[in-house]
Design a protein around this motif. Structure first.
Motif, mmCIF file in Angstrom:
data_model
loop_
_atom_site.group_PDB
_atom_site.id
_atom_site.type_symbol
_atom_site.label_atom_id
_atom_site.label_comp_id
_atom_site.label_asym_id
_atom_site.label_seq_id
_atom_site.Cartn_x
_atom_site.Cartn_y
_atom_site.Cartn_z
ATOM 1 N N PHE A 186 0.807 -1.216 0.000
ATOM 2 C CA PHE A 186 0.000 0.000 0.000
ATOM 3 C C PHE A 186 0.844 1.271 0.000
ATOM 4 N N THR A 187 2.093 1.118 -0.438
ATOM 5 C CA THR A 187 2.966 2.284 -0.592
ATOM 6 C C THR A 187 3.467 2.317 -2.028
ATOM 7 N N PRO A 188 2.723 2.940 -2.926
ATOM 8 C CA PRO A 188 3.144 2.981 -4.338
ATOM 9 C C PRO A 188 4.479 3.703 -4.519
ATOM 10 N N ASN A 189 4.730 4.729 -3.702
ATOM 11 C CA ASN A 189 5.970 5.495 -3.767
ATOM 12 C C ASN A 189 6.359 5.916 -2.351
ATOM 13 N N GLY A 190 7.668 6.000 -2.110
ATOM 14 C CA GLY A 190 8.105 6.499 -0.808
ATOM 15 C C GLY A 190 8.970 5.505 -0.061
ATOM 16 N N SER A 211 4.907 5.532 4.027
ATOM 17 C CA SER A 211 4.427 6.804 3.474
ATOM 18 C C SER A 211 3.365 6.526 2.419
ATOM 19 N N GLY A 212 2.553 5.486 2.678
ATOM 20 C CA GLY A 212 1.578 5.026 1.696
ATOM 21 C C GLY A 212 0.269 5.778 1.705
ATOM 22 N N ILE A 213 -0.793 5.085 1.284
ATOM 23 C CA ILE A 213 -2.086 5.736 1.041
ATOM 24 C C ILE A 213 -2.836 6.070 2.324
ATOM 25 N N GLY A 214 -2.469 5.405 3.442
ATOM 26 C CA GLY A 214 -3.161 5.669 4.706
ATOM 27 C C GLY A 214 -4.511 4.971 4.792
ATOM 28 N N ILE A 215 -5.078 4.972 5.987
ATOM 29 C CA ILE A 215 -6.334 4.256 6.258
ATOM 30 C C ILE A 215 -7.288 5.224 6.946
ATOM 31 N N PRO A 216 -8.540 5.344 6.477
ATOM 32 C CA PRO A 216 -9.510 6.235 7.137
ATOM 33 C C PRO A 216 -9.686 5.858 8.604
ATOM 34 N N GLU A 217 -9.855 6.872 9.444
ATOM 35 C CA GLU A 217 -9.940 6.641 10.887
ATOM 36 C C GLU A 217 -11.095 5.725 11.259
ATOM 37 N N GLY A 266 -3.502 9.620 3.040
ATOM 38 C CA GLY A 266 -2.630 10.434 2.203
ATOM 39 C C GLY A 266 -1.254 10.665 2.786
ATOM 40 N N GLU A 267 -1.039 10.294 4.044
ATOM 41 C CA GLU A 267 0.264 10.516 4.674
ATOM 42 C C GLU A 267 0.986 9.218 5.025
ATOM 43 N N GLY A 268 0.224 8.151 5.314
ATOM 44 C CA GLY A 268 0.863 6.887 5.646
ATOM 45 C C GLY A 268 0.311 6.269 6.916
ATOM 46 N N SER A 269 0.916 5.144 7.284
ATOM 47 C CA SER A 269 0.435 4.375 8.432
ATOM 48 C C SER A 269 1.608 3.878 9.256
ATOM 49 N N GLU A 270 1.314 3.604 10.523
ATOM 50 C CA GLU A 270 2.262 2.929 11.410
ATOM 51 C C GLU A 270 1.527 1.773 12.079
ATOM 52 N N PHE A 271 2.026 0.575 11.848
ATOM 53 C CA PHE A 271 1.528 -0.604 12.552
ATOM 54 C C PHE A 271 2.594 -1.004 13.568
ATOM 55 N N PHE A 272 2.165 -1.333 14.771
ATOM 56 C CA PHE A 272 3.149 -1.659 15.795
ATOM 57 C C PHE A 272 2.686 -2.830 16.643
ATOM 58 N N VAL A 273 3.675 -3.498 17.238
ATOM 59 C CA VAL A 273 3.411 -4.557 18.208
ATOM 60 C C VAL A 273 4.316 -4.284 19.409
#
Length: 287
Positions: A186-190, A211-217, A266-273
């Protein structure tokens, strides 16, 4: 004059009221017992259905693995030119078949893991290991995917000084593999950045930021549920079971930890464990 009150009638009236009350309580108890019996029966039926589902998933997963392994072996032989050189178009088609078979195998593996977890047959095998070794293995695993891409950089940040970790490194690697794979999809560029840092006194936080497409809240709260997929045009082009993040959550729970996500469209995501530095002994049993 009013009728005189007969004191002999009072005990009789109380006895009749008590008898009526006892009869009512007995009827209520019978109803409660019948309800408990019905609930027990339904619970047993649900257990049977759950066990049948787990057995079915496990059986089908094993049955799919054999032909998928054969397909992947044949595509490797064709790509290596065992039956003669391939044209560019033939090579393209063989790689398409190989890619589709690998995707299907990943889906099958997800279903098999789900069946094992639900049946309580996933075992946790903790051991001491160095974080740098884990990052090195993950870097090598994803190198073929990112070397051919001029659009996405996969960066493993040097972690701060951390002690040796005592947990199941294979389960942790599976969680991070899923996070990294999703981030790359889900990160076409970046860029996609993998990091680890202390969390409090006795935990460590592993993070995969993109720095991908991000996910709606409004969708973020359901991401870690079974069979959930984000409905985007990009998702429609990418196949999957929608089980990957759910399995990450379950594996993290077995390791005494938790998962989470922060994302901005539009800014990206962070997944964490977040996991304990040392897995408690009782966490080492089958889940």
């Amino acid at each position: 004059m009013s009728a005189s009150h007969n004191p002999m009638e009072e005990p009789q009236r109380l006895r009749e009221e008590n008898a009526a009350l006892r009869a009512e309580l007995e009827e209520t108890n019978q109803g409660v017992l019948a309800l408990y019996a019905e609930l027990d029966q339904q619970a047993e039926q649900l257990r049977e259905v759950s066990e049948l589902k787990s057995r079915f998933l496990s059986y089908m997963s094993h049955e799919f693995r054999t032909p998928l392994g054969s397909i992947l072996s044949m595509t490797r032989l064709l790509e290596d030119g065992m039956d003669g050189p391939l044209t560019d178009e033939q090579r393209k088609q063989v790689r398409f078949v190989s890619s589709a078979a690998r995707e299907l195998r990943e889906m099958v593996d997800d279903l098999l893991d789900l069946a094992k977890i639900e049946a309580g047959r996933i075992s946790i095998s903790p051991a001491w290991f160095d974080l740098m070794d884990l990052f090195s293995a993950l870097r090598g695993m994803f190198r073929p995917l990112v070397e051919g891409s001029n659009h996405v950089d996969l960066v493993f940040e040097d972690p701060p000084a951390l002690p040796m970790l005592y947990t199941d490194d294979k389960k942790l690697a599976q969680i991070l593999r899923n996070f990294i794979s999703n981030a790359l999809k889900f990160t076409p560029n970046g860029h996609v950045r993998v990091s680890a840092r202390p969390e409090g006194q006795d935990e460590v936080r592993f993070s995969v930021r993109d720095s991908g497409i991000g996910i709606p809240e409004e969708l973020q709260s359901t991401l870690f549920e079974d069979f959930v997929q984000v409905d985007t045009p990009l998702q429609k082009r990418l196949r999957g079971t929608g089980l990957g993040l759910s399995l990450c959550k379950r594996f993290a729970g077995l390791l005494g930890g938790r998962v989470g996500v922060h994302s901005v469209v539009g800014e990206g995501s962070e997944f964490f464990v977040i996991l304990p530095l040392k897995l408690a002994d009782e966490g080492a049993h089958a889940g």
